[in-house]
Design an enzyme around this catalytic site. Structure first.
Site, PDB file in Angstrom:
ATOM      1  N   CYS A   1     -33.457  22.874  -7.556  1.00 36.73           N
ATOM      2  CA  CYS A   1     -33.132  22.621  -6.146  1.00 36.73           C
ATOM      3  C   CYS A   1     -32.933  23.905  -5.340  1.00 36.73           C
ATOM      4  O   CYS A   1     -33.075  23.888  -4.109  1.00 36.73           O
ATOM      5  CB  CYS A   1     -31.910  21.731  -6.027  1.00 36.73           C
ATOM      6  SG  CYS A   1     -30.360  22.517  -6.475  1.00 36.73           S
TER       7      CYS A   1
ATOM      8  N   ASP B   1     -25.348  15.714  -6.253  1.00 36.39           N
ATOM      9  CA  ASP B   1     -24.946  15.037  -7.488  1.00 36.39           C
ATOM     10  C   ASP B   1     -25.224  15.938  -8.689  1.00 36.39           C
ATOM     11  O   ASP B   1     -25.499  15.460  -9.790  1.00 36.39           O
ATOM     12  CB  ASP B   1     -25.717  13.717  -7.621  1.00 36.39           C
ATOM     13  CG  ASP B   1     -25.131  12.805  -8.682  1.00 36.39           C
ATOM     14  OD1 ASP B   1     -23.904  12.830  -8.874  1.00 36.39           O
ATOM     15  OD2 ASP B   1     -25.906  12.068  -9.326  1.00 36.39           O
TER      16      ASP B   1
ATOM     17  N   GLU C   1     -10.420   7.802 -15.566  1.00 37.91           N
ATOM     18  CA  GLU C   1      -9.534   8.678 -14.794  1.00 37.91           C
ATOM     19  C   GLU C   1      -9.954   8.593 -13.329  1.00 37.91           C
ATOM     20  O   GLU C   1     -11.086   8.230 -13.014  1.00 37.91           O
ATOM     21  CB  GLU C   1      -9.591  10.130 -15.296  1.00 37.91           C
ATOM     22  CG  GLU C   1     -10.979  10.738 -15.349  1.00 37.91           C
ATOM     23  CD  GLU C   1     -10.997  12.083 -16.054  1.00 37.91           C
ATOM     24  OE1 GLU C   1      -9.966  12.771 -16.075  1.00 37.91           O
ATOM     25  OE2 GLU C   1     -12.052  12.456 -16.593  1.00 37.91           O
TER      26      GLU C   1
END
Length: 271
Positions: free
Chosen positions: A160, A180, A257
């Site tokens: 990217c 992400d 979590e």
């Protein structure tokens, strides 16, 4: 045990035994260092790519779970993660230009395509992640990974960083950038950790291709890692342009979590 210890034991608690050397590894750490035993009953996919180890394991509760180099990434149960990193249903993606960094499991792409965007570009470096998820994470990605191009999306198998640099040079702009790629690093010494430099580079380049009224979404980390999260927020003050941010805490089922997600946008500057 009480007799052996001459009745010095005040309390006895029975705990499940840790199973060592099993064919299926059921134990995976949380981000804040606790050991969790998952109800894994099958190794669905286990391959080594040029970038990472890729595992997809089946959990009785969470469905198939994608694990990259020992890090639990996403399970079929984790729509809450995908919704949170897209803005928790508060955004209108219709006719918008969207850039996804990473996202090889296809979950974000699949959910955004449903919302009729103008064009979504997903940049994922690891073809083998896409290959594994296309076959074994279809409850997450649907059919969007069957083809690298669709009516309103394209998937680029590239790093990217050069893609962002190219888009910045071309002055291509997006309404939304969704990162992400990676969680906020646990290291609390950003000047000594290249991961922090990488995150700042991603943020700076993303701001350059983000429209003035656009939004940047990313995951943070476990809510317990307060020092690392604070350091991440300090990095936001070191970007080439002033930004503001908000955050949301979400329960992601397979993580076991609470997880922090960030929304970041450019501050308006008066001329």
């Amino acid at each position: 045990m009480k007799e052996l210890c001459h009745r010095n034991i005040k309390r006895v608690k029975r705990l499940p035994a840790i199973v060592r050397g099993d064919a299926i590894d059921k134990y995976w750490p949380t981000a804040d260092g606790r050991l969790v035993e998952y109800d894994i009953d099958e190794v669905v996919y286990d391959e080594e790519s040029a970038y990472q180890n890729i595992k997809i394991l089946h959990s009785k509760q969470f469905g198939n779970i994608l694990i990259l180099s020992g890090d639990v990434n996403l399970a079929e149960s984790d729509l809450a993660y995908t919704q949170a990193i897209m803005g928790s249903g508060k955004e209108d993606y219709k006719d918008k230009e969207v850039l996804i960094l990473g996202g090889g499991d296809g979950g974000i792409l699949y959910e955004i395509v449903k919302l009729k965007p103008k064009m979504v570009t997903m940049v994922e470096i690891d073809q083998m992640v896409i290959d594994g998820c296309r076959k074994y994470m279809r409850k997450t990605c649907g059919d969007v990974l069957d083809n690298l191009k669709g009516e309103c999306y394209q998937v680029l198998i590239e790093d990217c960083i050069p893609v962002l640099k190219r888009y910045a040079k071309e002055e291509r702009m997006f309404d939304y950038v969704i990162n992400d790629l990676t969680a906020v690093p646990i290291s609390t010494s950003p000047e000594e950790d290249s991961t922090w430099e990488f995150l700042r580079m991603i943020l700076d380049l993303s701001m350059k291709v983000l429209k003035p009224d656009g939004k940047y979404f990313t995951q943070g980390n476990c809510v317990n890692l307060t020092e690392a999260l604070t350091l991440y927020e300090e990095q936001l003050g070191r970007l080439y342009c002033p930004v503001a941010f908000s955050k949301e805490v979400v329960c992601v089922p397979s993580y076991m979590e609470l997880w922090v997600f960030y929304t970041i946008w450019k501050k308006r500057t008066d001329v």
